[in-house]
Design a protein around this motif. Structure first.
Motif, PDB file in Angstrom:
ATOM      1  N   VAL A  58      43.012 -78.224  10.306  1.00 26.06           N
ATOM      2  CA  VAL A  58      44.037 -79.265   9.995  1.00 26.06           C
ATOM      3  C   VAL A  58      45.366 -78.566  10.348  1.00 26.06           C
ATOM      4  O   VAL A  58      46.386 -79.250  10.948  1.00 26.06           O
ATOM      5  CB  VAL A  58      44.195 -79.626   8.580  1.00 26.06           C
ATOM      6  CG1 VAL A  58      45.346 -80.346   8.144  1.00 26.06           C
ATOM      7  CG2 VAL A  58      42.853 -80.574   8.459  1.00 26.06           C
ATOM      8  N   SER A  59      45.580 -77.470   9.916  1.00 22.49           N
ATOM      9  CA  SER A  59      46.860 -76.603  10.533  1.00 22.49           C
ATOM     10  C   SER A  59      47.183 -76.455  11.921  1.00 22.49           C
ATOM     11  O   SER A  59      48.186 -76.786  12.444  1.00 22.49           O
ATOM     12  CB  SER A  59      46.840 -75.496   9.812  1.00 22.49           C
ATOM     13  OG  SER A  59      48.094 -74.671   9.936  1.00 22.49           O
ATOM     14  N   PRO A 105      46.529 -80.925  13.830  1.00 26.49           N
ATOM     15  CA  PRO A 105      46.500 -81.880  12.703  1.00 26.49           C
ATOM     16  C   PRO A 105      46.169 -83.320  13.427  1.00 26.49           C
ATOM     17  O   PRO A 105      45.019 -84.062  12.749  1.00 26.49           O
ATOM     18  CB  PRO A 105      48.088 -81.918  12.095  1.00 26.49           C
ATOM     19  CG  PRO A 105      48.616 -81.370  13.561  1.00 26.49           C
ATOM     20  CD  PRO A 105      47.644 -79.975  14.118  1.00 26.49           C
ATOM     21  N   GLN A 106      46.620 -83.704  14.629  1.00 30.15           N
ATOM     22  CA  GLN A 106      46.211 -85.050  15.168  1.00 30.15           C
ATOM     23  C   GLN A 106      44.762 -85.086  15.398  1.00 30.15           C
ATOM     24  O   GLN A 106      44.334 -86.116  15.107  1.00 30.15           O
ATOM     25  CB  GLN A 106      47.177 -85.010  16.353  1.00 30.15           C
ATOM     26  CG  GLN A 106      47.008 -86.654  16.853  1.00 30.15           C
ATOM     27  CD  GLN A 106      47.582 -87.490  15.953  1.00 30.15           C
ATOM     28  OE1 GLN A 106      48.475 -87.295  15.115  1.00 30.15           O
ATOM     29  NE2 GLN A 106      46.977 -88.680  15.815  1.00 30.15           N
ATOM     30  N   TRP A 153      49.104 -85.707   7.317  1.00 30.45           N
ATOM     31  CA  TRP A 153      48.596 -84.481   6.471  1.00 30.45           C
ATOM     32  C   TRP A 153      49.657 -83.617   5.954  1.00 30.45           C
ATOM     33  O   TRP A 153      50.752 -83.756   6.261  1.00 30.45           O
ATOM     34  CB  TRP A 153      47.870 -83.421   7.432  1.00 30.45           C
ATOM     35  CG  TRP A 153      46.780 -83.922   8.127  1.00 30.45           C
ATOM     36  CD1 TRP A 153      46.642 -84.007   9.468  1.00 30.45           C
ATOM     37  CD2 TRP A 153      45.551 -84.228   7.477  1.00 30.45           C
ATOM     38  NE1 TRP A 153      45.184 -84.363   9.744  1.00 30.45           N
ATOM     39  CE2 TRP A 153      44.644 -84.637   8.634  1.00 30.45           C
ATOM     40  CE3 TRP A 153      44.963 -84.248   6.213  1.00 30.45           C
ATOM     41  CZ2 TRP A 153      43.302 -84.810   8.218  1.00 30.45           C
ATOM     42  CZ3 TRP A 153      43.615 -84.609   5.670  1.00 30.45           C
ATOM     43  CH2 TRP A 153      42.919 -84.814   6.916  1.00 30.45           C
TER      44      TRP A 153
END
Length: 88
Positions: free
Chosen positions: A26-27, A30-31, A50
């Motif tokens: 996610v870091s 993110p997209q 997020w």
């Protein structure tokens, strides 16, 4: 027979590893991760963003690890009892 404590710990550690890996993804992406999550939930999450903080990471890590450990212990106890009752 499943050793309850070891299985519960294995479940908790697995959850911690998966939570950490997901947080890293996610870091870094993110997209892409938002799109994958939207597909998994069959939902339109385009308006969502997020929010990844250290406190959120730590709370999620602890929560999922404890929940998974308890679930693993319950699974082991249930399995062991069912296995014992079938052998009698």
């Amino acid at each position: 027979m499943i050793y309850t404590k070891q299985f519960a710990l294995a479940c908790a550690l697995t959850a911690a590893i998966l939570w950490s890996a997901c947080s890293v993804l996610v870091s870094l992406m993110p997209q892409s991760m938002m799109q994958m999550t939207a597909h998994m939930f069959h939902a339109d999450l385009s308006q969502m963003i997020w929010t990844l903080t250290w406190s959120g990471f730590c709370i999620g890590l602890a929560s999922w690890s404890v929940f998974s450990g308890i679930t693993g212990a319950l699974l082991a106890v249930t399995y062991n009892r069912l296995s014992t009752s079938e052998n009698q």
